[in-house]
Design a protein around this motif. Structure first.
Motif, PDB file in Angstrom:
ATOM      1  N   LEU B  20       0.829  -1.203   0.000  1.00  0.00           N
ATOM      2  CA  LEU B  20       0.000   0.000   0.000  1.00  0.00           C
ATOM      3  C   LEU B  20       0.868   1.260   0.000  1.00  0.00           C
ATOM      4  N   VAL B  21       1.951   1.226   0.781  1.00  0.00           N
ATOM      5  CA  VAL B  21       2.880   2.361   0.784  1.00  0.00           C
ATOM      6  C   VAL B  21       3.480   2.527  -0.609  1.00  0.00           C
ATOM      7  N   TYR B  24       1.182   4.169  -3.137  1.00  0.00           N
ATOM      8  CA  TYR B  24       1.110   5.620  -2.941  1.00  0.00           C
ATOM      9  C   TYR B  24       2.309   6.314  -3.589  1.00  0.00           C
ATOM     10  N   ALA B 353       1.320   4.947   4.922  1.00  0.00           N
ATOM     11  CA  ALA B 353       1.448   5.724   3.684  1.00  0.00           C
ATOM     12  C   ALA B 353       1.073   7.180   3.930  1.00  0.00           C
TER      13      ALA B 353
END
Lengths: 102, 565
Positions: B20-21, B24, B353
């Motif tokens: 997820l980070v 981003y 994130a």
């Protein structure tokens, strides 16, 4: 900052498309929503103390929110006026510059 | 002062969180690269700013401020002090934002001043300009240090490496972000960041409230911990640390509500410029007003989690009961501790994130502001005047690198504060309070002379520094404790001293020096600016009128103050 070759190919007024900020927000949130839903579906046995249904609910919320943003951008597009834009860019490079260093 | 040892806090991130980070960062760097290569006229359209929809400029306006410092600092403050922290929003931000919209913005937009140093130069000439540019550059490097320290705490909690290694890594990440063009799409990143932060903090708050047993559960737990006094926001003694209720309220209203917050919001051009990107005067005035609506509700997802963390995270509860000592953690860790305990993998990634994004963007903005002021306002104006453009561009690159290295140093100084808000308010007192005094005086008093401009600034800053050194702890280890003030109350007094000394010195110096000719001051002094230069356009609905919208916002914030008194 020259986009002249672009202007010859496209009509002078068109929707902002991919670069409409609502599309970018919508895409990111929707992807996050999908990843969270997949985590909720398959990643079941995490540390038990934590509330893992949170992933499910937040995944749904993010997906809905993201899709709404994409729809908003689709239904009410922001129109880019190439001619006016060229004028503005030309203005920006004018004497306004960095101010006090006259 | 045990803070430089690495914290014992660890976040159990899994590959989903890193994914997820990563997503981003792909978004942010992708936009940055495209912005730099300018591949699309649509993108130019957005970045040139004008004709952005009002909600985008409104969100960008508060998002430029909703950074790392705010998330960690305000939740730390919530954990340490409880409800009085709400004053930073309802007393310390909203009124000043509305003042900016209604009174100052017409003036800024009409006179087309693009930055504070530019206003100083045109209103007071080179001496005030130079003083202001230097003070601004110093402030940026110090605040960059705060951002860097907080960023390093996150890297440390993820990877467990010593804080100094984490700091260097964090600095390298920020340099990459700047070099890869993340900053050229700042307005995009800020709005995107706003949504990710809300997506992370809103569920955290809901889960935390559920865990603590709702509002009544929180009240019961705080009563049990003996901190139920922190459940009312007035008179806020825990915030000011004044023993007298009356003086505490006066300190909050005058120190925080007037000098610090008006100084911050009206002279902070990182934010003001977002509003000035609007297409006309009315949109520019509406941007801060629109921003004020989300701003007044943000404390519920930042301060409330901090307060809950202080009762349900065992280490933090113990730390607080011990009076803020021991355990290898500080109040600054509150939100990270809560994330560790409550967020499942997945949501944890969204939260990381959002936090990384906020810290990086904040520090990058500080560094790039430093770079601009250093290259153009200082070097080009006073040191090496007539060089070709590429000279200053390459000078700017070196300035970026040097600023990052200095920020590593200032981050270690910032690290000695267990509650980052104490340090930040002290810094704002040094830099923003005197600036605000000089600004307001110069804007409404046409006789104020050029000499008064720079002497007032210098005297005001010195007064604040002296006050902070004399206090118990406003300047960390450098404070000597002659005056018995501590915490944010000391910062409020230092800011007040800066404001008063600046005004007094400016008035005295003006009395013995010559004012500038009125012909040079058009557009810079209120009484010498023709009304038509600052009048807005006609509107067809009441919600398009900045003043009426501001009235609604003010009413709402008064109601909030009344409910949560």
């Amino acid at each position: 900052m020259t986009t002249t070759d672009d202007t010859t190919q496209h009509p002078e007024r068109h929707a902002a498309g991919l670069f409409d900020i609502r599309n970018i927000i919508g895409a990111l949130l929707a992807i996050y929503g999908v990843v969270l839903l997949l985590t909720a579906a398959f990643g079941g046995n995490g540390p038990s103390a934590k509330n893992s249904s949170a992933n499910l609910w937040m995944g749904i919320a993010l997906l809905v929110f993201g899709v709404l943003f994409l729809l908003w951008a689709r239904l009410r597009p922001i129109v880019v006026d190439e001619v006016a834009l060229q004028h503005e860019l030309a203005d920006d490079q004018g004497p306004a510059g960095h101010g006090p260093a006259e | 002062m045990t803070v430089l040892e690495s914290s014992t806090l660890r976040l159990d991130a899994s590959w989903v969180d890193y994914l997820l980070v990563g997503i981003y960062f792909l978004f942010v760097l992708g936009i940055g690269l495209m912005a730099r290569r300018s591949v699309s006229s649509s993108l130019d359209f957005f970045l040139s700013g004008r004709s952005l929809p009002a909600w985008v400029t409104g969100l960008a306006f508060i998002s430029a401020n909703l950074g790392a410092v705010e998330i960690m600092g305000m939740s730390a403050n919530g954990a340490a002090l409880g409800m009085p922290t709400f004053h930073y929003y309802w007393i310390g931000a909203i009124p000043a934002m509305l003042f900016l919209a209604v009174v100052m913005m017409p003036f800024y937009y009409g006179s087309k001043v693009r930055s504070v140093p530019e206003f100083m130069h045109r209103r007071f000439g080179p001496a005030a300009h130079l003083v202001n540019a230097i003070s601004f550059a110093v402030a940026q490097v110090l605040i960059a240090g705060v951002n860097l320290y907080l960023l390093a705490t996150i890297v440390n909690s993820l990877l467990g490496w010593p804080i100094w290694v984490s700091t260097v890594i964090a600095a390298v990440i920020v340099l990459c972000y700047i070099t890869l063009g993340g900053l050229s799409a700042a307005i995009y990143n800020e709005v995107l960041q706003f949504f990710v932060i809300v997506a992370a903090l809103a569920p955290l708050t809901v889960i935390a409230l559920d865990k603590v047993g709702g509002w009544s559960g929180l009240k019961a737990k705080m009563a049990h911990a003996g901190t139920s006094g922190q459940l009312s926001s007035w008179p806020g003694n825990s915030l000011t640390q004044y023993s007298s209720d009356v003086w505490s309220a006066v300190g909050i209203v005058l120190g925080l509500g007037f000098v610090l917050s008006f100084g911050y919001w009206t002279t902070n051009f990182v934010e003001v410029q977002r509003a000035m990107a609007s297409k006309d005067m009315n949109s520019a005035r509406r941007a801060p007003v629109i921003g004020s609506f989300p701003k007044m509700f943000i404390p519920f997802i930042i301060i409330l989690p901090g307060m809950i963390a202080a009762v349900i995270v065992p280490e933090l509860a113990k730390y607080k009961a011990n009076g803020g000592k021991g355990g290898g953690i500080t109040y600054n860790d509150s939100i990270l501790l809560l994330m560790r305990d409550l967020l499942p993998n997945g949501l944890l990634g969204v939260a990381i994130a959002g936090m990384l994004a906020a810290f990086m963007a904040g520090m990058a903005a500080n560094i790039s502001a430093f770079n601009t002021v250093m290259s153009y306002d200082i070097w080009q104006s006073y040191v090496q005047k007539h060089k070709p453009d590429h000279f200053y561009t390459s000078f700017g690159r070196w300035a970026t690198l040097v600023a990052t290295i200095i920020a590593i140093g200032t981050s270690f100084f910032a690290g000695q504060y267990s509650n980052m808000m104490n340090y930040l308010q002290t810094l704002f007192g040094f830099f923003n309070a005197p600036l605000f005094a000089t600004f307001i005086l110069g804007m409404f008093w046409k006789k104020m002379s050029a000499a008064a401009g720079w002497t007032g600034l210098v005297a005001g800053t010195i007064a604040a520094v002296v006050m902070a050194v004399l206090s118990n702890d406003a300047l960390g280890g450098a404070s000597v404790g002659v005056v018995n003030l501590s915490g944010q109350g000391a910062a409020f007094v230092a800011a007040g001293a800066a404001f008063v000394v600046d005004i007094v010195v400016s008035v005295l110096v003006t009395a013995i020096s010559r004012p500038r000719p009125e012909s040079e001051l058009r557009g810079l002094v209120y009484s010498l600016t023709p009304r038509e230069d600052i009048r807005g356009e006609r509107v067809s609905h009441w919600w398009e009128s900045p003043t009426k919208l501001a009235g609604v916002s003010l009413l709402l914030v008064i109601i909030l103050n009344a409910i949560f008194h």
